[in-house]
Write a protein that holds these residues in place. Sequence first.
Motif, short mmCIF file in Angstrom:
data_model
loop_
_atom_site.label_atom_id
_atom_site.label_comp_id
_atom_site.label_asym_id
_atom_site.label_seq_id
_atom_site.Cartn_x
_atom_site.Cartn_y
_atom_site.Cartn_z
N GLU A 473 -70.93 55.48 4.22
CA GLU A 473 -71.14 56.69 3.42
C GLU A 473 -72.60 56.92 3.08
N LYS A 474 -73.44 55.88 3.25
CA LYS A 474 -74.87 55.95 2.95
C LYS A 474 -75.13 56.34 1.50
N ALA A 475 -74.21 55.94 0.63
CA ALA A 475 -74.36 56.23 -0.79
C ALA A 475 -73.49 55.28 -1.59
N VAL A 476 -73.96 54.95 -2.79
CA VAL A 476 -73.20 54.15 -3.74
C VAL A 476 -73.34 54.78 -5.12
N LEU A 477 -72.58 54.25 -6.07
CA LEU A 477 -72.65 54.71 -7.44
C LEU A 477 -73.21 53.61 -8.33
N PRO A 478 -73.91 53.96 -9.41
CA PRO A 478 -74.31 52.93 -10.37
C PRO A 478 -73.07 52.29 -10.99
N GLY A 479 -73.05 50.97 -10.99
CA GLY A 479 -71.88 50.26 -11.47
C GLY A 479 -72.05 49.73 -12.87
N ALA A 480 -71.30 48.68 -13.20
CA ALA A 480 -71.32 48.06 -14.53
C ALA A 480 -70.97 49.05 -15.62
N GLY A 481 -70.10 50.01 -15.32
CA GLY A 481 -69.64 50.96 -16.32
C GLY A 481 -70.49 52.18 -16.51
N VAL A 482 -71.59 52.29 -15.76
CA VAL A 482 -72.49 53.42 -15.96
C VAL A 482 -71.85 54.74 -15.56
N THR A 483 -71.20 54.75 -14.38
CA THR A 483 -70.57 55.99 -13.93
C THR A 483 -69.50 56.45 -14.91
N GLU A 484 -68.70 55.52 -15.42
CA GLU A 484 -67.68 55.88 -16.41
C GLU A 484 -68.31 56.39 -17.69
N MET A 485 -69.44 55.80 -18.10
CA MET A 485 -70.14 56.27 -19.30
C MET A 485 -70.61 57.71 -19.13
N LEU A 486 -71.16 57.99 -17.96
CA LEU A 486 -71.61 59.35 -17.69
C LEU A 486 -70.44 60.33 -17.68
N CYS A 487 -69.32 59.90 -17.12
CA CYS A 487 -68.13 60.77 -17.10
C CYS A 487 -67.62 61.03 -18.52
N ILE A 488 -67.59 59.99 -19.34
CA ILE A 488 -67.16 60.16 -20.73
C ILE A 488 -68.06 61.17 -21.43
N GLN A 489 -69.37 61.00 -21.24
CA GLN A 489 -70.33 61.88 -21.89
C GLN A 489 -70.12 63.33 -21.48
N HIS A 490 -69.89 63.56 -20.19
CA HIS A 490 -69.75 64.93 -19.72
C HIS A 490 -68.38 65.52 -20.03
N LEU A 491 -67.35 64.68 -20.08
CA LEU A 491 -66.05 65.17 -20.54
C LEU A 491 -66.12 65.62 -21.99
N GLN A 492 -66.79 64.84 -22.83
CA GLN A 492 -66.92 65.21 -24.24
C GLN A 492 -67.75 66.47 -24.41
N LYS A 493 -68.82 66.59 -23.62
CA LYS A 493 -69.63 67.80 -23.72
C LYS A 493 -68.87 69.03 -23.25
N ARG A 494 -68.10 68.87 -22.18
CA ARG A 494 -67.29 70.00 -21.71
C ARG A 494 -66.27 70.39 -22.76
N ALA A 495 -65.65 69.40 -23.40
CA ALA A 495 -64.66 69.70 -24.44
C ALA A 495 -65.29 70.40 -25.63
N GLU A 496 -66.48 69.95 -26.06
CA GLU A 496 -67.15 70.57 -27.19
C GLU A 496 -67.59 71.99 -26.85
N ARG A 497 -68.06 72.17 -25.63
CA ARG A 497 -68.49 73.51 -25.22
C ARG A 497 -67.31 74.46 -25.17
N ASN A 498 -66.18 73.96 -24.71
CA ASN A 498 -64.99 74.80 -24.66
C ASN A 498 -64.51 75.18 -26.05
N SER A 499 -64.57 74.23 -26.98
CA SER A 499 -64.03 74.49 -28.31
C SER A 499 -64.92 75.42 -29.10
#
Length: 638
Positions: A473-499
């Motif tokens: 794939e010539k690509a990887v993701l940052p591990g050790a929970g970083v990708t999940e942290m970024l997803c949590i952050q953006h899910l929360q921001k999307r939820a706040e923006r929607n509300s």
Amino acid sequence: MLGSTIINHRQHVGLQKLSALAGITHSSLGPNKKYKFIQDDGSGESALVCSCFRILENLELTCAVGQLVYRTVQTHQKVYRTGSGCLLFLAGAWSRVALECLQRGISVAHIISAMSEGLDVCFDVCRRFSISTERAQSQSSTASSQDLGLQVSKKPTVEGSQASTEPKEKARDALKTLNACGQKKIRLSRHFSEAKSENISKESEDSQPKPPDIKYISERLSHGCVDAMNLVFEASRTQSNNIQQETSCPTFDITKVMTCVLPGLPEEHACVTPGCILLLSAEQASLAHCLKDRLLKVVLINGDLSFNYSHLGFKRPTGIQRVSEEAALSSSSKEEDWMEKVVTLLLNLEVNLILVSGLVSEKVIQRCSWRHILALEKVNVSILKALADASGAVPVTYATQLSKYCVGTGVKVAVWRDLSSYERKPSIAVNVSTGVNSKLVTVVLTSCIEGKLQALEDQFWACAYRLHLALKEKAVLPGAGVTEMLCIQHLQKRAERNSSQQTKRAALANPYRSVVLHLMADGLMDYLSTVMVNTGEFSKVQAWTAVSQQLQDCNQSPGAPSMFSEVFLEAEQEGRAVSFPVKSTDAPSTKVFDNLSVKQEAWRKAADLVFLVLQTDAEVITGIDLKTEAAQGNLMLL
């Protein structure tokens, strides 16, 4: 199997079972996996397991949800060999999200719509923060000590950064400058190391991409299985030494890799060797010595080599009576005639070696050994294909299909190890090879504990597929929970923006979107905290607090975290992905990588499981107005 689980029959039973099943495999998450003994009360036999898939494989899953979960995990495991624990955990976490939404009176359609949007948010984060392996360089001496992951300590700390003192305008200017040359350079505190130079020189733009540093990438994909990944790297290096390939595009061909397990030997005896290592019985040992170092003619059988074998999908015709003047032959005489026909055909073709993907009957092995023909069973189909390409042989399904056009040449059988001194039933191991230009590699796995061999083999293949997919794939993701942290952050921001910014039309379309997105983020937080608990350094409360503190730092710090948010939002508006070359001066310094496709597919399958169970149980009930009944609180789902 779920009989001991307390099920509230006034709630969604299917989702509760899915959550209960996911809870069984929590100990298999993270790099510090715990071994479990699973015992069969009926037979008394036991199995030693440490992965989600093996746990499910050894359980009696009689309920429909259990069968659905097992088939889903099995399919994922066959393709990726890793990520099953993440899949099942998130299926359980998001099933609890759906249960919570149902209790709040949110309709099934609104739940699925909002969760699908949340999944898209997570996929977008993966796309934007994927790390390119195109220009990987080995710069271990200059590697930063900062890690993208959570601080794995009992007292989480917030690291400072020089970038936090820079104004946001400078970050925007840097971003626009890099957009012009087709690459973004982001200087961040906790998440990415600061670039040493403010500008990108023309020389670096014109320079050719360097090949990925496979050693560097493999180390960061080991996920705690250091010994297994060392074997994977050695197998990759052996392949590259055996055949010339373009250095600008290195690959790791897992289809030409096989494993051979040897119980009774210490684990330090595990090794990697070119060729195909196969185990022989004592009866075949003398024949192997006679054939060693000779150029042999070989035939390949894709299936079993036995009288009663029929290929997959074969159906015998029914209702047909054969009329013959001759007396009907007994079953044993028919088998004898068949064996005589096969052996005669092999002798006429001057074949010395038979490689079979399935099983070979004992009678066939004995008859062939008498005629100096070596028959070897349980050879992987991918290995058969590699040998076919190298020798010119054509694989067939039945031995009676063989002709001179199916025979391959130039195959050697060499005695690799004499195991008779270890009092093993297979008394000898031979190496089947086709010459120096072959990419065939065998990884020999050993252990004094026979029940542990399956786990060691699973760990090897998990590491092998991680490296294979990263290079492919010539690509990887940052591990050790970083990708999940970024997803949590953006899910929360999307939820706040929607509300706060939803229009009346959007609110009417799905007024519960922000609630569902927040709950999905909580599911990812539960995943991270569980992985931290499995390290043995945290309690569940401490782990959850650590994750919450990290998120709070990212959202509220006036320095680098806020600059990170603004830079990403600006990138989001432009609709462009953030791609970093690994281990260059402009790259994020990460100690752990995750696979892009594995993580995305695990999340997708987890959500699909929840959607399927949620919709199936709702559709079983007919003649009920779901919206009306849900609003009245009288609806009881099966």
